[in-house]
Design a protein around this motif. Structure first.
Motif, short mmCIF file in Angstrom:
data_model
loop_
_atom_site.label_atom_id
_atom_site.label_comp_id
_atom_site.label_asym_id
_atom_site.label_seq_id
_atom_site.Cartn_x
_atom_site.Cartn_y
_atom_site.Cartn_z
N GLY A 95 0.78 -1.22 0.00
CA GLY A 95 0.00 0.00 0.00
C GLY A 95 0.81 1.28 0.00
N LYS A 96 0.89 1.91 -1.18
CA LYS A 96 1.40 3.28 -1.32
C LYS A 96 0.44 4.00 -2.26
N LYS A 97 0.89 5.11 -2.88
CA LYS A 97 -0.01 5.83 -3.80
C LYS A 97 -0.38 4.95 -4.98
N GLU A 98 0.59 4.20 -5.46
CA GLU A 98 0.35 3.23 -6.53
C GLU A 98 0.62 1.84 -5.96
N TYR A 99 0.56 0.84 -6.82
CA TYR A 99 0.79 -0.54 -6.38
C TYR A 99 2.17 -0.67 -5.75
N PHE A 100 2.21 -1.35 -4.61
CA PHE A 100 3.48 -1.60 -3.94
C PHE A 100 3.33 -2.84 -3.07
N ARG A 101 4.35 -3.70 -3.13
CA ARG A 101 4.38 -4.89 -2.27
C ARG A 101 5.83 -5.21 -1.93
N GLU A 102 6.05 -5.42 -0.65
CA GLU A 102 7.39 -5.77 -0.17
C GLU A 102 7.29 -7.03 0.68
N ILE A 103 8.14 -8.01 0.38
CA ILE A 103 8.15 -9.26 1.13
C ILE A 103 9.52 -9.40 1.79
N GLU A 104 9.51 -9.55 3.10
CA GLU A 104 10.74 -9.72 3.86
C GLU A 104 10.73 -11.08 4.55
N THR A 105 11.86 -11.77 4.49
CA THR A 105 12.01 -13.06 5.16
C THR A 105 13.31 -13.06 5.95
N ARG A 106 13.23 -13.54 7.19
CA ARG A 106 14.42 -13.67 8.03
C ARG A 106 14.42 -15.07 8.64
N VAL A 107 15.55 -15.73 8.56
CA VAL A 107 15.74 -17.02 9.22
C VAL A 107 16.81 -16.82 10.29
N ALA B 163 5.16 8.12 11.38
CA ALA B 163 3.84 7.52 11.23
C ALA B 163 3.54 6.67 12.46
N LEU B 164 2.25 6.44 12.66
CA LEU B 164 1.77 5.66 13.79
C LEU B 164 1.03 4.44 13.26
N PHE B 165 1.36 3.26 13.85
CA PHE B 165 0.75 2.00 13.44
C PHE B 165 0.15 1.32 14.67
N ALA B 166 -0.94 0.59 14.46
CA ALA B 166 -1.55 -0.15 15.57
C ALA B 166 -2.36 -1.30 15.01
N GLN C 45 -1.16 1.28 9.12
CA GLN C 45 -0.83 2.67 9.46
C GLN C 45 -2.13 3.40 9.78
N ILE C 46 -2.23 3.95 10.98
CA ILE C 46 -3.47 4.63 11.38
C ILE C 46 -3.34 6.15 11.28
N ALA C 47 -2.11 6.66 11.22
CA ALA C 47 -1.93 8.11 11.10
C ALA C 47 -0.53 8.41 10.60
N GLY C 48 -0.46 9.29 9.60
CA GLY C 48 0.81 9.84 9.18
C GLY C 48 1.05 11.12 9.95
N ASP D 151 5.03 7.80 1.57
CA ASP D 151 6.30 8.06 0.90
C ASP D 151 7.36 7.09 1.43
N GLU D 152 7.49 7.01 2.74
CA GLU D 152 8.47 6.14 3.38
C GLU D 152 7.86 4.84 3.88
N PHE D 153 6.61 4.89 4.35
CA PHE D 153 5.97 3.75 4.98
C PHE D 153 4.87 3.17 4.09
N THR D 154 4.30 2.05 4.53
CA THR D 154 3.21 1.42 3.80
C THR D 154 1.93 1.47 4.64
N LYS D 155 0.80 1.22 3.97
CA LYS D 155 -0.50 1.26 4.65
C LYS D 155 -0.73 0.01 5.49
N ASN D 156 -0.33 -1.14 4.98
CA ASN D 156 -0.63 -2.41 5.63
C ASN D 156 0.64 -3.19 5.90
N ASN D 157 0.72 -3.78 7.10
CA ASN D 157 1.89 -4.55 7.49
C ASN D 157 1.44 -5.84 8.18
N PHE D 158 1.72 -6.95 7.51
CA PHE D 158 1.39 -8.27 8.04
C PHE D 158 2.69 -8.99 8.42
#
Length: 268
Positions: free
Chosen positions: A50-62, A213-216, A236-239, A252-259
């Motif tokens: 979630g940004k102004k246009e399509y955006f997806r980021e996948i992070e994996t840590r082992v 930004a604030l997330f909850a 993200q509940i508030a920029g 700009d820096e953050f995304t709307k949704n974080n799973f």
């Protein structure tokens, strides 16, 4: 006799918190560490969209984690990150090459959330990639009160990234400082239900800008024997700075949704 039973129970609970590394939250750390010789494999999977246009980021840590004794633990990570986004020039979805990095973490517990008035731990992590170097420090506070657990993290991170512009090497630096708070309630001997509040800030030396930004969102944890798994959703509940005028968020820096899904298996 009652005093003996009471103090024995406290010591037992404290030793359990040393031995079991069940994480109740996904973003907010707890002060507990592994006992000496206990090892743990953790797998992290994060999807940010979630940004102004399509955006997806996948992070994996082992992560491979081991208790060293005397309230100290250490771990190594293998990290990967891949982004896909909408390109305004080509009007196509573009996928960046996968970024690979490694991390080394050290954590020391000064006090216990059960045996002491408050749990406290110090945390340091260094991450190295081909073009990036990060150092992250955390002060971790937590407290077990009845069936509830409360945790607070104060986080600062220095990030240095090297790029090449017109044949010249350029280093961009940023400082990130976060405040994370998590509260959880024990539903049963296997389930915990809670929520996390994340206050994120980034100061970029290159353009002297601050992004905030604030997330909850909710989190749920399940554990049995040597295995545990966590799931959380933190939109993200508030920029707070550098907002998108249409939605009141910082995309700009953050995304709307974080799973995030975290699961682990520990063993001797």
């Amino acid at each position: 006799m009652k005093n003996i039973i009471f103090y024995t129970s406290i010591l037992f609970l404290a030793s359990m918190s040393l031995f079991a590394q069940d994480r109740v939250f996904n973003y907010t750390y707890q002060s507990n560490v592994l006992n000496k010789g206990v090892k743990e494999i953790e797998v992290w999977n994060s999807v940010n969209t979630g940004k102004k246009e399509y955006f997806r980021e996948i992070e994996t840590r082992v992560e491979y984690e081991v208790g060293l004794g005397s309230n100290l633990q250490m771990s190594f990570y293998l990290n990967s990150k891949q982004k896909a986004f909408y390109d305004d020039i080509t009007s196509e979805i573009v996928m960046d090459p996968t970024e690979i990095s490694v991390s080394n973490e050290w954590k020391y517990k000064f006090s216990d959330p059960v045996a002491n008035k408050i749990g406290f731990a110090g945390y340091a992590e260094i991450t190295v990639a081909t073009d990036e170097l990060e150092l992250e420090l955390k002060a971790i506070f937590d407290k077990k009160i009845g069936n509830t657990l409360h945790a607070l993290n104060l986080v600062v991170e220095h990030e240095s990234e090297t790029t090449t512009v017109s044949g010249k090497v350029k280093t961009n630096q940023a400082i990130k400082y976060d405040v994370n708070y998590g509260a959880s309630y024990t539903l049963s001997n296997k389930w915990n239900l809670g929520a996390e509040l994340l206050y994120r800030n980034i100061y970029a030396n290159e353009n002297k800008t601050i992004q905030s930004a604030l997330f909850a969102g909710p989190c749920i944890e399940y554990h049995v024997d040597n295995f545990w798994i966590n799931f959380s959703y933190n939109p993200q509940i508030a920029g707070l700075k550098n907002l998108d005028e249409l939605k009141g968020l910082n995309v700009d820096e953050f995304t709307k949704n974080n799973f995030r899904v975290l699961f682990s298996y520990w063993f001797k």
